[in-house]
Scaffold this active site. Structure first.
Site, short mmCIF file in Angstrom:
data_model
loop_
_atom_site.label_atom_id
_atom_site.label_comp_id
_atom_site.label_asym_id
_atom_site.label_seq_id
_atom_site.Cartn_x
_atom_site.Cartn_y
_atom_site.Cartn_z
N CYS A 1 -1.97 8.41 6.77
CA CYS A 1 -3.27 8.25 6.13
C CYS A 1 -4.35 7.97 7.17
O CYS A 1 -4.09 7.38 8.23
CB CYS A 1 -3.22 7.09 5.14
SG CYS A 1 -2.10 7.37 3.78
N CYS B 1 0.84 -1.20 0.00
CA CYS B 1 0.00 0.00 0.00
C CYS B 1 0.88 1.25 0.00
O CYS B 1 0.73 2.13 -0.85
CB CYS B 1 -0.92 -0.04 1.21
SG CYS B 1 -2.08 1.32 1.31
N CYS B 2 1.81 1.35 0.94
CA CYS B 2 2.74 2.50 0.96
C CYS B 2 3.61 2.50 -0.29
O CYS B 2 3.95 3.56 -0.81
CB CYS B 2 3.63 2.46 2.19
SG CYS B 2 2.91 3.17 3.67
N CYS C 1 7.05 3.84 6.38
CA CYS C 1 6.29 3.65 5.14
C CYS C 1 7.18 3.28 3.97
O CYS C 1 6.67 2.96 2.89
CB CYS C 1 5.51 4.91 4.81
SG CYS C 1 6.54 6.37 4.59
S1 SF4 Z 1 0.16 5.15 5.40
FE1 SF4 Z 1 -1.27 3.39 5.52
S2 SF4 Z 1 -3.01 3.82 4.12
FE2 SF4 Z 1 -1.30 5.30 3.66
S3 SF4 Z 1 -0.23 4.39 1.99
FE3 SF4 Z 1 0.83 3.70 3.84
S4 SF4 Z 1 -0.15 1.75 4.48
FE4 SF4 Z 1 -1.48 2.76 2.91
#
Ligand code: SF4
Length: 224
Positions: free
Chosen positions: A194, A111-112, A220
């Site tokens: 996020c 995701c990150c 991240c």
């Molecule tokens: S901070 Fe959380 S929601 Fe945002 S990109 Fe990274 S894993 Fe995804």
């Protein structure tokens, strides 16, 4: 990892500059970065606070500032970015995830990668150096962050002018310069990422305990 490789002499120069700047102010470090890298310098701002942004843009009003829009930020973060953009008439570049690799914001490592790392990789392509707001006190993983180093992942020089600053230094600068504060900070969000993967922390709790609280993830991928 980027395919760009630094020469041994460049690594030596960066290490020497980093050591030299251990006792320098962020303003001195930013001035050196602007003189050294000119338009090949960029700044990826987290917009958790704008201390480094204030220092850098006062020194170089046209400096490129990158905001990584993960498309999962709090509405308050987006409003803050817009307020700051107007206040400084920023040369702002906003990145977005590639729709083809855009999973649901979930906290998984991919995701990150898709929402932050890959967009930043594209944004800094062709640049020689980037500024970041990393401080050694942010997290154990950042405790030995150099002021200047070669960033192997992104393939350019990484400059952390606030590396030696404490949270108290940041708060003092914000007050002395009447800077706008991210609206979620007074609500206990002391490290803001996020919305789906950030929660407020209790008084005395590690500020970054509110990030990815349901997993063992601590970074991240931009800084570690
Ligand atoms: S901070 Fe959380 S929601 Fe945002 S990109 Fe990274 S894993 Fe995804």
């Amino acid at each position: 990892m980027s395919s760009t490789q630094p020469t041994p002499s460049l690594l030596d120069e960066l290490a020497a500059a980093s050591a030299r700047f251990e006792t320098a102010s962020p303003g001195e470090i930013v001035s050196w970065a602007i003189e050294t890298y000119s338009s090949s310098l960029t700044y990826a701002c987290s917009f958790q606070d704008i201390v480094l942004l204030d220092i850098a843009v006062k020194a170089a009003p046209d400096l490129e500032v990158i905001f990584l829009d993960t498309e999962a930020h709090f509405p308050e973060t987006l409003a803050y970015v817009e307020d700051v953009r107007r206040r400084y008439d920023l040369n702002l570049v906003v990145t977005h995830p590639d729709p083809a690799e855009n999973p649901v914001p979930c906290g998984e490592s991919g995701c990150c990668q898709g929402r932050k790392v890959a967009p930043l990789m594209r944004a800094v392509a062709g640049k020689d150096a980037w500024l970041t707001s990393v401080k050694r006190v942010d997290a154990q993983t950042r405790g030995d962050a150099p002021i200047i180093s070669w960033d192997d992942k992104f393939g350019l020089v990484k400059i952390n002018p606030l590396a030696t600053w404490t949270d108290e230094d940041v708060a003092y600068y914000e007050k002395a310069n009447d800077l706008p504060i991210h609206p979620l900070i007074p609500q206990g969000y002391l490290s803001i990422g996020c919305a789906p993967t950030t929660r407020p922390v209790a008084p005395g709790e590690d500020p970054r305990a509110g990030r990815w609280a349901d997993s063992d993830k601590t970074e991240c991928g931009l800084h570690g």
